[in-house]
Design an enzyme around this catalytic site. Structure first.
Site, PDB file in Angstrom:
ATOM      1  CE  LYS A  74      -2.977   2.632   3.047  1.00 29.76           C
ATOM      2  NZ  LYS A  74      -3.654   2.671   4.355  1.00 29.76           N
TER       3      LYS A  74
ATOM      4  N   GLY B 255      -8.011   7.994  10.403  1.00 31.65           N
ATOM      5  CA  GLY B 255      -8.266   7.932  11.840  1.00 31.65           C
ATOM      6  C   GLY B 255      -9.334   8.883  12.335  1.00 31.65           C
TER       7      GLY B 255
ATOM      8  CB  ALA C 122      -8.439   6.801   5.251  1.00 24.67           C
ATOM      9  N   GLY C 123     -10.927   6.786   7.368  1.00 30.09           N
ATOM     10  CA  GLY C 123     -12.062   7.610   7.784  1.00 30.09           C
ATOM     11  C   GLY C 123     -13.347   6.848   8.043  1.00 30.09           C
TER      12      GLY C 123
END
Lengths: 66, 256
Positions: B97, B158, B184-185
């Protein structure tokens, strides 16, 4: 003999290999990656590659991450 | 009907990717893997702390799982390539990644450097998963550079703020013929379901599970949400209308 390990100065014995260094520090070779003077060293070569005066060693391990 | 996600010839039955960061103890990780039924897990690479007494993280991850090391900490393409090569040397395989971030407030990815790293690492035999903003042009650059998967962010890393970039991710799903994995998120299972209903190929969840009151239960909740969202996408959701359309017949009323 002076070397730098993970950004810090260290004094180590002369004529030791990367594998010797890992063993002396109780580091399992299977859990790390090693870079010597910006060159990645394959695990199979740890016993053949010697650490020399003023070498820069980076030892990295797998950590938690997203 | 078989419904698997195929990446580089590997068939994944689970469309929930999980991370290994932020857990109170690595000992939780095998239970998270079991509960989430994930088949792909992310890890990071850092300098060894000589004073640490922590065990090797890999001891907690079953060998059959695919590892996806990230290049977190990289601020440009060159650093991302260095970290990826070290991860491969550490025994993580050739999936990576690509994370290139120099902004410390929002941790938003640098698209230009990410595409550059994607090209170099693909040429060196890596299977690349670039972490990107939901930007069509960056997505195309990464695809043209050889990316196997695109990983657009739902909202900042995060933050648990959910799929704030929904429209932009939707454009990537519609326009780019690669698996799109929302990363993410994602804060709640319903966020993951939204992403999957849109047609995302998978979701990567770390903080929302790791910081939950009961991470094991939350891992299962995410598994169910991802599956529900996927089933909804495959079923084809009904049309959205401006006005009501009765579900019950409008004839044959009692004459009262």
């Amino acid at each position: 003999m002076n070397i730098k390990v993970n950004g810090k100065r260290q004094v180590i014995d002369q004529h030791i290999s990367i594998l010797d260094f890992l063993n002396q520090n109780k580091i399992n070779k299977d859990s790390v990656a090693v870079e010597l003077n910006r060159k990645i060293i394959c695990k199979d070569d740890y016993s053949d590659v010697s650490i020399l005066e003023n070498d820069v060693l980076e030892i990295l391990r797998i950590m938690g991450g997203g | 009907m078989d419904d698997f996600l195929e990446i580089d010839g590997v068939k994944l039955n689970s469309r929930l990717f999980t991370g290994t960061g932020k857990y109170s103890s690595d000992e939780l990780i095998p239970r998270i893997i079991k509960s989430s039924e994930t088949e792909l897990i992310t890890v990071a690479l850092r300098r060894l702390d000589f004073n640490s007494t922590e065990n090797n993280l890999l001891d907690y991850i079953p060998k059959e799982l695919r590892l996806l090391p990230n290049t977190s900490g990289a601020r440009n393409a060159e650093e991302a390539v260095r970290i990826a090569e070290l991860a491969r040397a550490a025994g993580c395989g050739n999936w990576v990644k690509i994370e290139v971030i120099s902004d410390n407030t929002y941790l938003l990815p640098d698209g230009y450097e990410t595409a550059k790293a994607t090209e170099i690492l693909t040429e060196r035999g890596f299977v690349t998963f670039p972490y990107i903003n939901g930007d069509l042009y960056i997505g195309r650059s990464c695809r043209d550079a050889g990316a196997a998967v695109l990983m657009p962010l739902g909202s900042p890393i995060g933050s648990n703020r959910g799929i704030r970039c929904k429209e932009m991710i939707s454009i990537l799903i519609n326009e780019i013929d690669l698996p799109i994995v929302v990363d993410a998120g994602i804060g709640k299972p319903s966020d993951a379901a939204v992403a999957m209903e849109m047609g995302a190929s998978a979701c990567l969840v770390n903080s929302a599970i790791a910081t939950a009151g009961d991470p094991i239960r939350m891992a299962k909740a995410f598994k169910l949400a991802v599956e529900a969202g996927r089933q909804a996408y495959l079923s084809g959701t009904g049309a959205v209308l401006d006005k009501a359309e009765a579900s019950s017949p409008l004839t044959g009323f009692l004459n009262v």
